[in-house]
Write an enzyme that holds these catalytic residues in place. Sequence first.
Site, PDB file in Angstrom:
ATOM      1  CE  LYS A  19      -1.785   1.554   4.052  1.00  0.00           C
ATOM      2  NZ  LYS A  19      -1.481   2.962   4.391  1.00  0.00           N
ATOM      3  CG  ASN A  20       2.130   2.812   3.549  1.00  0.00           C
ATOM      4  OD1 ASN A  20       0.981   3.125   3.238  1.00  0.00           O
ATOM      5  ND2 ASN A  20       2.499   2.616   4.802  1.00  0.00           N
ATOM      6  NE  ARG A  57      -0.944  12.326   7.403  1.00  0.00           N
ATOM      7  CZ  ARG A  57      -0.362  13.493   7.615  1.00  0.00           C
ATOM      8  NH1 ARG A  57      -1.025  14.458   8.181  1.00  0.00           N
ATOM      9  NH2 ARG A  57       0.889  13.688   7.267  1.00  0.00           N
ATOM     10  CB  CYS A  87      -5.419  11.051  11.040  1.00  0.00           C
ATOM     11  SG  CYS A  87      -3.794  10.488  11.400  1.00  0.00           S
ATOM     12  NE  ARG A  95       0.036  10.220  10.083  1.00  0.00           N
ATOM     13  CZ  ARG A  95      -0.459   9.256   9.325  1.00  0.00           C
ATOM     14  NH1 ARG A  95      -1.693   8.908   9.432  1.00  0.00           N
ATOM     15  NH2 ARG A  95       0.302   8.646   8.449  1.00  0.00           N
ATOM     16  CG  ASP A 152       3.006   1.506   9.431  1.00  0.00           C
ATOM     17  OD1 ASP A 152       2.494   2.330  10.208  1.00  0.00           O
ATOM     18  OD2 ASP A 152       3.299   1.767   8.253  1.00  0.00           O
ATOM     19  NE  ARG A 212      -7.388   4.179   5.294  1.00  0.00           N
ATOM     20  CZ  ARG A 212      -6.944   5.288   5.816  1.00  0.00           C
ATOM     21  NH1 ARG A 212      -7.396   5.685   6.969  1.00  0.00           N
ATOM     22  NH2 ARG A 212      -6.045   6.006   5.197  1.00  0.00           N
TER      23      ARG A 212
END
Length: 420
Positions: free
Chosen positions: A22-23, A93, A117, A122, A305, A397
């Site tokens: 994802k990132n 975000r 968030c 952040r 994470d 997500r």
Amino acid sequence: MERLVIEGGRSLRGEVLISGAKNAALPILCASLLTAERLRLSNVPHLRDVTTTLQLLARMGTQVVVEEGECVSLRAAEIAEPAAPYDLVKTMRASILVLGPLLARFGRARVSLPGGCAIGLRPVDQHIKGLEAMGATIRIDNGDLVAEVPRLRGARVVMDMVTVTGTENLLMAATLADGTTVLENAAREPEVVDLANCLIAMGAHIRGAGTDTITVDGVDRLHGGEHRIMADRIESGTYLAAVAATGGEVTLRKTCPDSLDAVIDKLREAGAHVSVDGDSVHLTMDRRPSAVSARTLPHPAFPTDMQAQLMALDCIADGTATITETIFENRFMHVQELRRLGADIEVRGNTAIVRGVARLNGANVMATDLRASASLVIAGLCAQGETRIDRIYHLDRGYERIEEKLSRLGARISRTRSPT
Ligand code: EPU
């Protein structure tokens, strides 16, 4: 709304095919804005954040074609308005990642300011500071960041803290700047390297990605290209932690073992046997885990994470662990939910003291953010009896078909509609 129902207390056994990261996918999708030509990406995971990014890009005028086999083609030939509106930014975000590319290619951008968030404040001050150093004028108008510049120029930017998306935004912006940009105190995360590799495939001149100094010689234009998104190291770590917690055996296929060192070290410390073979990782766990302490730090140290998932393992471990979160100021929301399952956790400032208990018991819990949700899934898999996890849209997500992948490992897990 949907919920996951888990009948816990079973060991897990089998194989998991790891999805694209994802990132890495999110910044790389945004990199398509840097060229009028086609960028073809493979190994793009089916995730809600990816869909949101595709919607955002399509809304601006990018042609998006989702092909079979997890491929996406993007062509940002004509961008009607270089703007990211509030209704999409507020749900994700990472939408801030369009700022650098839009400004670099079009000389202007309007991006709704991402708010606070669930996991912390952040701010985006480092993104702004870097773009200003490159000559941009940035103001806030009606809750939007409005940035303008005739053409970005190369600059030396020393970031005040290690920021992943900050580094990515500036890296993308610098590819089309006039002259050389040096990013100091850059994030060394593997996703930054994956983005740099994609940009290089598009014609960018970048050195040093993966170190804390990245040098970019700007070019006049980038061209289209092809890139395969790297495997998701956090998804990988989550399945490894799950099996280390429940006991059993798992082989991850198509993962990225090199980016998992810190996580594998912790799981070995917990008592798991882990071996690596090419792009596969094999883990076996034949006893109750030992408690393992950790402190989150930027890559290559232990990732924030994975903090919640390691904490879930510590909940049923033998001994007491301390887990310190140094990246985000409010990333312990899973603690109160884990306690509902019987965990013994005390929070002192940014440290959680986890005293392992012999067993957790199923309960109703609520997902609060993506990785917190993953920790509840792990705890639910360990708990005796039934655990029901509400608000699982957070999980969608970042985890592709999690209940399917876990079912294949022998977990009893299903998705149902929760009564409203
Ligand atoms: N920060 C600032 N100013 C800035 C930028 C960051 O003060 O301008 C602070 C943040 O508030 C935070 C710290 O710096 O305390 C690090 O934040 P960073 O910018 O690195 O986080 P991010 O880029 O917003 C990415 C991942 C996160 C991951 C963090 C840390 C993406 C899309 N998101 O966020 O992923 O936790 O890096 O590794 O890449 C997740 O996948 O669950 C997730 C939250």
